[in-house]
Design an enzyme around this catalytic site. Structure first.
Site, PDB file in Angstrom:
ATOM      1  N   ASP A 189      28.359 -77.512-105.328  1.00 40.28           N
ATOM      2  CA  ASP A 189      28.941 -76.626-106.376  1.00 40.28           C
ATOM      3  C   ASP A 189      29.902 -77.320-107.276  1.00 40.28           C
ATOM      4  O   ASP A 189      30.901 -77.437-106.671  1.00 40.28           O
ATOM      5  CB  ASP A 189      29.402 -75.170-105.947  1.00 40.28           C
ATOM      6  CG  ASP A 189      29.562 -74.144-106.992  1.00 40.28           C
ATOM      7  OD1 ASP A 189      29.175 -74.318-108.439  1.00 40.28           O
ATOM      8  OD2 ASP A 189      30.131 -73.103-106.763  1.00 40.28           O
TER       9      ASP A 189
ATOM     10  N   ASP B  27      24.699 -76.597-112.210  1.00 42.91           N
ATOM     11  CA  ASP B  27      25.741 -77.006-111.556  1.00 42.91           C
ATOM     12  C   ASP B  27      25.885 -76.739-109.911  1.00 42.91           C
ATOM     13  O   ASP B  27      26.898 -77.005-109.380  1.00 42.91           O
ATOM     14  CB  ASP B  27      27.187 -76.562-112.011  1.00 42.91           C
ATOM     15  CG  ASP B  27      27.360 -75.323-111.699  1.00 42.91           C
ATOM     16  OD1 ASP B  27      26.674 -74.232-111.825  1.00 42.91           O
ATOM     17  OD2 ASP B  27      28.567 -75.079-111.440  1.00 42.91           O
ATOM     18  N   GLU B  28      24.714 -76.398-109.466  1.00 44.64           N
ATOM     19  CA  GLU B  28      24.622 -75.850-108.108  1.00 44.64           C
ATOM     20  C   GLU B  28      23.377 -76.032-107.324  1.00 44.64           C
ATOM     21  O   GLU B  28      22.419 -75.747-107.939  1.00 44.64           O
ATOM     22  CB  GLU B  28      24.673 -74.213-108.163  1.00 44.64           C
ATOM     23  CG  GLU B  28      26.063 -73.697-107.566  1.00 44.64           C
ATOM     24  CD  GLU B  28      25.956 -72.111-107.433  1.00 44.64           C
ATOM     25  OE1 GLU B  28      25.416 -71.645-106.421  1.00 44.64           O
ATOM     26  OE2 GLU B  28      26.149 -71.481-108.551  1.00 44.64           O
TER      27      GLU B  28
HETATM   28 MG   LIG Z   1      30.208 -74.021-109.980  1.00 45.93          MG
END
Ligand SMILES: [Mg+2]
Length: 363
Positions: A17, A111-112
């Protein structure tokens, strides 16, 4: 060791993350923002914060907060217009780093992602070392910090990535998984939103230990299909696989406005971040879409949807903007103020957007 699905050994799952992703990209690209509280989003009356950096979070600013509230909490807050094309390009760089280790990548957003590294392309035994290497490479390639959680299932890996955030990682082993879950407040569980947390609270369930005390029958009675999932995670068990080709049926985003919208201009403006969000997701995941659905919720909570299907997948964000505009215009003047707008894409199919990210930058 055998788990419920009869697998021979525990899996090794990493949840990666990025830290304050959009805001960190903006601070990277605009050095004058460094050390200052930054919110990515629109400062307009009905705007919301898409991401806040850690400096802003100290003031209580967080993502999905109305911009006006954020501004009140942090008067020096600097708003930066989102650049989804840049975030998407960075996301592809990160994805390429993951792919050096495993093809078992399940992105959750730009983003993960979950990675299954039980078998990995580097034949590395220790998942925490893989996570550390990946984070170092992300830093080297993008200049950005990532956090990671390492565990034997998705639920615990996801929970672990928050433990040493920002710029840290944590591992939850099979030995300490149960104890970790028992001590955890259920409202912090991934998969337990505010409504479910409130319902659990009414049923006297505050922690994982409380959840574990309930029978499967009880949980199914009160939480339906989620019952077995809650029953499992209360025991540190989550057999969901990392699905590299997760086929989604739709991709959507919606936003509730702090003040009801009465006219076309503000409505169109309020839709723009939603359009950029769903388009960014489709590009990053190489998804094409043919159906666009506009959702409109009025001040009295009544709701309408309008949709349009085009013969071939939309080619550019401009095409999507055009269709949204066509769906939006006929509902004005609205019968009541509009409190929420949403855009959802469906009729999805795999699609390649070309090797080079299409940066919409002035050259
Ligand atoms: Mg994040």
């Amino acid at each position: 060791m055998t788990n419920d699905e009869g697998n021979e050994r525990p899996r090794k799952i990493i949840h990666v993350d990025m830290d304050a992703f959009y805001a960190s990209v903006e601070q990277r690209d605009n050095p004058e923002l460094r050390g200052l509280p930054v919110a990515v989003g629109y400062p307009a009356a009905r705007g919301v914060v898409a991401a806040a950096n850690y400096e802003a979070r100290k003031f209580g600013v967080h993502s999905a907060m109305p911009s006006v509230t954020a501004q009140r909490k942090c008067p020096d807050l600097i708003f930066v217009r989102p650049r989804f094309d840049v975030y998407k390009a960075v996301s592809l760089q990160i994805r390429a780093i993951f792919a050096e280790y495993t093809p078992m990548i399940e992105p959750l957003s730009l983003d993960e992602a979950y990675l299954d590294v039980t078998e990995n392309l580097k034949d590395m035994e220790i998942a925490t070392e893989i996570a550390a290497e990946i984070r170092a490479k992300i830093k080297q390639v993008t200049g950005l910090n990532a956090s990671a959680g390492i565990s034997y299932n998705k639920f615990l890996a996801k929970m672990a990535s928050d433990l040493n955030k920002p710029n840290g990682q944590a591992v939850i082993t099979p030995k300490n998984g149960q104890a970790f879950v028992e001590a955890l407040p259920v409202k912090k569980f991934h998969g337990v939103g505010p409504t479910t947390a409130e319902k659990m609270h009414r049923l006297g369930i505050e922690t994982g230990a409380d959840l574990k005390d309930k029978t499967l029958e009880f949980l199914v009675e009160h939480f339906g299909k989620s019952g077995p999932y809650f029953y499992g995670i209360a025991r540190g068990i989550d057999n969901r696989q990392v699905k590299p080709d997760r086929v989604r049926k739709s991709v959507g985003a919606e936003d509730t406005f702090s003040e009801d919208i009465q006219s076309y201009g503000p409505a169109r403006e309020g839709l723009q971040p939603l359009i950029e969000k769903v388009w960014g997701y489709c590009e990053a995941n190489e998804i094409g879409a043919k159906t666009v659905k506009l959702k409109v919720k009025y001040a009295d909570f009544s709701q309408i949807t309008r949709s349009k299907t085009v013969p071939a997948p939309l080619q550019t964000i401009g095409d999507l903007e055009e269709v949204v505009g066509l769906l939006l215009a006929p509902i004005f003047p609205p019968r009541r103020g509009i409190r929420l707008l949403g855009v959802t894409l469906s009729s999805l199919e795999r699609r390649t957007f070309g090797v080079a990210p299409q940066l919409r930058l002035a050259l």
